[in-house]
Motif scaffolding. Structure first.
Motif, PDB file in Angstrom:
ATOM      1  N   PRO A   1      -9.834   3.406  -5.723  1.00 43.17           N
ATOM      2  CA  PRO A   1      -9.077   4.450  -6.431  1.00 43.17           C
ATOM      3  C   PRO A   1      -8.054   5.112  -5.513  1.00 43.17           C
ATOM      4  O   PRO A   1      -8.322   5.348  -4.331  1.00 43.17           O
ATOM      5  N   LEU A   2      -6.881   5.408  -6.062  1.00 41.19           N
ATOM      6  CA  LEU A   2      -5.760   5.881  -5.249  1.00 41.19           C
ATOM      7  C   LEU A   2      -5.975   7.259  -4.630  1.00 41.19           C
ATOM      8  O   LEU A   2      -5.265   7.636  -3.701  1.00 41.19           O
ATOM      9  N   ASP A   3      -6.963   8.010  -5.122  1.00 40.72           N
ATOM     10  CA  ASP A   3      -7.180   9.350  -4.575  1.00 40.72           C
ATOM     11  C   ASP A   3      -8.177   9.355  -3.413  1.00 40.72           C
ATOM     12  O   ASP A   3      -8.507  10.422  -2.889  1.00 40.72           O
ATOM     13  N   ILE A   4      -8.637   8.183  -2.984  1.00 42.07           N
ATOM     14  CA  ILE A   4      -9.620   8.110  -1.897  1.00 42.07           C
ATOM     15  C   ILE A   4      -8.943   7.646  -0.605  1.00 42.07           C
ATOM     16  O   ILE A   4      -8.361   6.558  -0.568  1.00 42.07           O
ATOM     17  N   PRO A   5      -9.016   8.416   0.467  1.00 44.30           N
ATOM     18  CA  PRO A   5      -8.447   7.989   1.754  1.00 44.30           C
ATOM     19  C   PRO A   5      -9.159   6.744   2.276  1.00 44.30           C
ATOM     20  O   PRO A   5     -10.379   6.611   2.152  1.00 44.30           O
TER      21      PRO A   5
ATOM     22  N   PHE B   1       1.788  -4.428   6.666  1.00 48.51           N
ATOM     23  CA  PHE B   1       1.144  -4.487   5.345  1.00 48.51           C
ATOM     24  C   PHE B   1       0.920  -3.072   4.799  1.00 48.51           C
ATOM     25  O   PHE B   1       1.216  -2.792   3.628  1.00 48.51           O
ATOM     26  N   ILE B   2       0.419  -2.174   5.642  1.00 48.98           N
ATOM     27  CA  ILE B   2       0.156  -0.795   5.212  1.00 48.98           C
ATOM     28  C   ILE B   2       1.455  -0.081   4.866  1.00 48.98           C
ATOM     29  O   ILE B   2       1.557   0.600   3.835  1.00 48.98           O
ATOM     30  N   ASN B   3       2.474  -0.244   5.713  1.00 51.63           N
ATOM     31  CA  ASN B   3       3.753   0.437   5.490  1.00 51.63           C
ATOM     32  C   ASN B   3       4.449  -0.029   4.222  1.00 51.63           C
ATOM     33  O   ASN B   3       5.220   0.726   3.623  1.00 51.63           O
TER      34      ASN B   3
ATOM     35  N   ALA C   1      -3.720   8.568   1.746  1.00 48.85           N
ATOM     36  CA  ALA C   1      -3.159   7.739   2.816  1.00 48.85           C
ATOM     37  C   ALA C   1      -4.085   6.578   3.181  1.00 48.85           C
ATOM     38  O   ALA C   1      -5.296   6.627   2.972  1.00 48.85           O
ATOM     39  N   VAL C   2      -3.475   5.529   3.739  1.00 47.84           N
ATOM     40  CA  VAL C   2      -4.212   4.394   4.301  1.00 47.84           C
ATOM     41  C   VAL C   2      -3.912   4.368   5.802  1.00 47.84           C
ATOM     42  O   VAL C   2      -2.757   4.317   6.211  1.00 47.84           O
TER      43      VAL C   2
END
Length: 248
Positions: free
Chosen positions: A161-165, A189-191, A201-202
């Motif tokens: 889920p997008l709300d989990i760091p 890949f992260i950027n 954030a990742v």
């Protein structure tokens, strides 16, 4: 996010006083600490392909020594660890979940059933439960010597889920001479991830469970999901307070 208390006891059969499969008992230090009252429950899951070091990290976070042997984990393991946010006296219960995507099916103890299928006990794995429910943070592990474990991370990250760091941990840093996953490749890949601006954030880090390299950085990462959890709960309390003030 994270408001729900994580418990595995309701997910598996057993008696009321039994410790559920995969769940570790609290040590005396944690029992004493939690007896004072828990302000926050924070669940952090460890994900990764087979044989990347998930269980090794799981044990290292509990303060155990490094073991140079691979024993496949058959079902999800859960344990509480010592951690606190330095600038607050709040008691934080941190649950670490060592996730198994597909566990080994086992037979029930006790009563015999008419069919072989009915005699099988549910396996505590990611196919049986939603591992991200109530989760505050995710540690996604890859092995720098096995490129396919990086491809696993690329696939699985989309399911978080997008709300989990999330923090991507490149393990086996002590085996640099066998590296097949380049640091620059993961960072690129992260950027280049296509994520909404308000998504969590990742992060990226490298580690070695053999010498403990990276563990301090990982503990600092725990500040992120904790502050997100704290912010969520404070916002909820503020909303409730404002609702009471607006009652006529």
């Amino acid at each position: 996010m994270g408001a729900e208390q994580s418990r595995t006891g309701a997910m598996v059969p057993g008696t009321a006083n039994a410790v559920p499969h995969g769940m570790s008992t609290l040590g005396p230090n944690l029992q004493k600490r939690f007896a004072k009252g828990i302000q926050y429950n924070m669940k952090v899951v460890i994900k990764g392909d087979r044989n990347v070091g998930k269980s090794c990290l799981f044990h290292r976070l509990q303060g155990q020594a490094f073991k140079d042997e691979y024993i496949p984990t058959q079902e999800i393991q859960v344990a509480c660890i010592q951690w606190n946010y330095k600038v607050t006296d709040d008691v934080v219960k941190v649950e670490i979940w060592d996730i198994v995507d597909k566990g080994k099916v086992k037979k029930r103890d006790g009563l015999k059933m008419d069919t072989e299928e009915a005699d099988l006990a549910p396996t505590l794995d990611a196919e049986f439960i939603d591992v991200y429910k109530g989760t505050s943070g995710v540690i996604m592990i890859l092995d720098i010597t096995k490129y396919w474990t990086y491809e696993y991370v690329q696939r699985e990250l989309k399911k978080v889920p997008l709300d989990i760091p999330v923090i991507i941990m490149a393990s086996h840093r002590d085996m640099e001479e066998k590296r097949s996953v380049l640091t620059e490749e993961v960072q690129t890949f992260i950027n280049e991830l296509d994520r909404p601006s308000d998504a969590a954030a990742v992060y990226y880090m490298e580690a070695s469970m053999k010498d403990g390299f990276g563990l301090k950085y990982l503990y600092r990462f725990f500040n992120v999901p904790f502050l997100e959890l704290q912010n969520w709960e404070l916002s909820l309390r503020l909303t409730q307070c404002l609702d009471l003030l607006n009652v006529k």
